[in-house]
Design an enzyme around this catalytic site. Structure first.
Site, short mmCIF file in Angstrom:
data_model
loop_
_atom_site.label_atom_id
_atom_site.label_comp_id
_atom_site.label_asym_id
_atom_site.label_seq_id
_atom_site.Cartn_x
_atom_site.Cartn_y
_atom_site.Cartn_z
N CYS A 139 -20.04 3.41 3.78
CA CYS A 139 -18.83 4.24 2.62
C CYS A 139 -18.17 5.04 3.98
O CYS A 139 -18.46 5.60 4.39
CB CYS A 139 -19.32 4.46 2.00
SG CYS A 139 -18.41 6.20 1.34
N CYS A 195 -19.22 9.16 2.74
CA CYS A 195 -20.27 9.40 3.07
C CYS A 195 -20.28 10.62 4.60
O CYS A 195 -19.79 10.43 5.08
CB CYS A 195 -21.48 8.46 3.36
SG CYS A 195 -22.05 8.12 1.72
N HIS A 231 -23.56 9.94 -2.61
CA HIS A 231 -22.39 8.64 -2.90
C HIS A 231 -22.65 8.27 -4.32
O HIS A 231 -21.72 8.09 -4.68
CB HIS A 231 -23.05 8.04 -1.98
CG HIS A 231 -22.01 6.39 -1.78
ND1 HIS A 231 -21.18 6.51 -0.57
CD2 HIS A 231 -22.73 5.40 -2.49
CE1 HIS A 231 -20.64 5.22 -1.51
NE2 HIS A 231 -21.15 4.51 -2.36
N ASN A 260 -8.42 9.06 -8.99
CA ASN A 260 -8.17 8.03 -9.83
C ASN A 260 -9.88 7.28 -9.38
O ASN A 260 -10.09 7.89 -8.71
CB ASN A 260 -7.80 7.54 -8.68
CG ASN A 260 -6.07 7.35 -8.59
OD1 ASN A 260 -5.62 7.29 -9.60
ND2 ASN A 260 -5.43 7.05 -7.94
N SER A 312 -10.46 3.25 -4.21
CA SER A 312 -10.86 2.23 -3.66
C SER A 312 -12.44 2.45 -2.68
O SER A 312 -13.00 1.49 -2.83
CB SER A 312 -10.40 2.57 -2.22
OG SER A 312 -10.36 3.34 -1.49
N HIS A 327 -17.19 6.56 -4.24
CA HIS A 327 -18.12 8.14 -3.91
C HIS A 327 -16.90 9.29 -4.43
O HIS A 327 -15.64 8.77 -3.90
CB HIS A 327 -18.04 8.10 -2.85
CG HIS A 327 -18.59 8.97 -1.67
ND1 HIS A 327 -19.95 8.74 -0.69
CD2 HIS A 327 -18.21 10.28 -1.21
CE1 HIS A 327 -20.28 10.38 -0.53
NE2 HIS A 327 -19.15 11.34 -0.90
N HIS A 366 -14.50 11.32 -4.84
CA HIS A 366 -13.64 12.33 -4.30
C HIS A 366 -11.96 12.00 -5.37
O HIS A 366 -12.06 11.17 -6.22
CB HIS A 366 -13.16 11.57 -3.30
CG HIS A 366 -12.37 9.77 -2.87
ND1 HIS A 366 -13.57 8.46 -3.64
CD2 HIS A 366 -11.22 8.96 -3.25
CE1 HIS A 366 -12.20 7.75 -3.83
NE2 HIS A 366 -11.15 7.68 -3.76
N GLN A 409 -7.85 13.65 -3.99
CA GLN A 409 -6.74 13.03 -3.75
C GLN A 409 -5.96 14.43 -3.79
O GLN A 409 -5.82 14.88 -4.80
CB GLN A 409 -5.79 11.78 -3.43
CG GLN A 409 -6.93 10.78 -3.22
CD GLN A 409 -5.67 9.98 -2.83
OE1 GLN A 409 -4.84 9.27 -2.05
NE2 GLN A 409 -6.43 8.33 -2.76
#
Ligand code: H2U
Ligand code: ZN
Length: 345
Positions: free
Chosen positions: A50, A53, A112, A152, A160, A163, A165, A167
């Protein structure tokens, strides 16, 4: 006499000035209560492959810190760049303008295998703290007039990596979706001397039919004008222009409502519920924004089950956004779900 629970109608989106078509008679067929057992894929706590990570190398070379709570870095494939040279094209109908910006990626947790609904409120609070820090430092830059924080989630949303996350895209101009809200909020504020969403939150707290969850400082609801079947908004109970104005207690309350809402989302179809979510708040253009009332939008694409997706195509693409199930029905369903995540039930 029109019955808004029965008859086709249009609803006004006071925040954007647009209209949505609602066709409740089409959703009359009884709810199947369908929850597919998609069997949750258990992910490892740490994935050596990943790129988010801790301690791992990213696609373009840099190595992530050995972080133990949140982690932020500049997107290695940024859509916007800070050093784009200025320039403009204006030839009749052909117009273009250079755009400067900064794109950042935020890891919500070193784990993760987690998602927001599975994280502890105190750890989500750290995500809120980082959002505030990024909003303030990016917004302080001369050439940054708008900071878009978003998440997203799920591969159907084009995410994508599982994990946890989000933006941030910060840029010099005001993006179009935000511009619509600025126009509506300014107009309302000038005419009424009150923020549009302040009035809206008061209305919803009185009516209560579209509420999903509330705590002392925040409310999660299906907006009256929702377009996506399970679209929701998180709003503070007092007028706050940006997350930077939240008190420490309100930041924790924000983390709490974020968790409570996403637990219900996951429990809707017993699946890690995909969505695009993002915070709308005052532009960082150095102006006063008394019209602004911060809020977070959630746009999930799922309709009837873990696999049936609502497509905005045909009439929606060419003419008008449309939905079947009413905002009140969606709120009812979300509200009635357990606040215990299905994985722990
Ligand atoms: P998603 O929210 O679409 O999953 O975005 C993850 C972002 O991470 C994406 O914008 C960036 C991509 O450009 N990224 C890096 O910055 N470095 C990497 O090594 C891989 C992905
Ligand atoms: Zn990972």
């Amino acid at each position: 006499m029109i019955d808004f629970t029965e008859h086709p109608h249009r609803r006004y989106n006071a925040l954007t000035g647009e209209w949505v078509m609602v066709s409740p008679h089409r959703a009359k067929r009884p709810w199947q209560g369908q929850t597919e057992d998609t069997g949750f894929v258990s992910r490892p706590i740490y994935d050596p492959e990943c790129y988010l990570c801790p301690g791992n190398q990213r696609a373009s070379g840099p190595v992530n810190d050995n972080y133990d709570s949140t982690f932020v870095f500049t997107n290695d494939f940024s859509a916007l760049l800070p050093d784009t040279p200025p320039g403009e094209l204006k030839e009749g109908l052909l117009q273009a303008k250079a755009e400067q910006g900064i794109c950042r990626v935020i890891c919500f947790s070193p784990r993760h295998d987690l998602t927001i609904p599975e994280m502890e409120v105190e750890d989500i609070r750290k995500v809120v703290d980082l959002w505030v820090k990024e909003y303030v430092t990016l917004g302080d830059k001369d050439f940054i007039n708008h900071v878009q924080i978003f998440e997203n989630k799920g591969s159907v949303m084009g995410c994508s990596n599982p994990h946890p996350h989000g933006q941030i895209w910060a840029q010099s101009s005001i993006p179009v979706e935000v511009e619509k809200e600025i126009i509506q909020q300014k107009k309302y504020y000038l005419e009424n001397g009150k923020a549009l969403l302040e009035e809206y939150v008061e209305t919803e707290l009185k009516e209560r039919t579209r509420l999903v969850f509330e705590n002392g400082a925040f409310v999660a609801l299906v907006p009256f004008w929702a377009t996506w079947p399970f679209e929701t908004m998180i709003l503070p109970k007092r007028k706050v222009a940006s997350i930077a104005e939240l008190t420490p207690m309100e930041r924790t309350a924000f983390a709490d409502v974020y968790k409570e809402l996403t637990i219900r989302y996951d429990n809707l179809f017993n699946v890690s519920f995909p969505y695009s979510a993002g915070i709308h708040q005052a532009p960082t253009d150095g102006e006063e924004h008394p019209e602004w009332y911060m809020h977070m939008h959630f746009y999930p694409p799922l309709l009837r089950s873990a696999t049936v997706k609502k497509f905005m195509v045909g009439y929606e693409m060419l003419a008008n956004a449309q939905r079947d199930i009413t905002a009140e029905q969606s709120a009812d369903r979300l509200r009635s779900l357990s606040n215990l995540h299905y994985k722990f039930q």
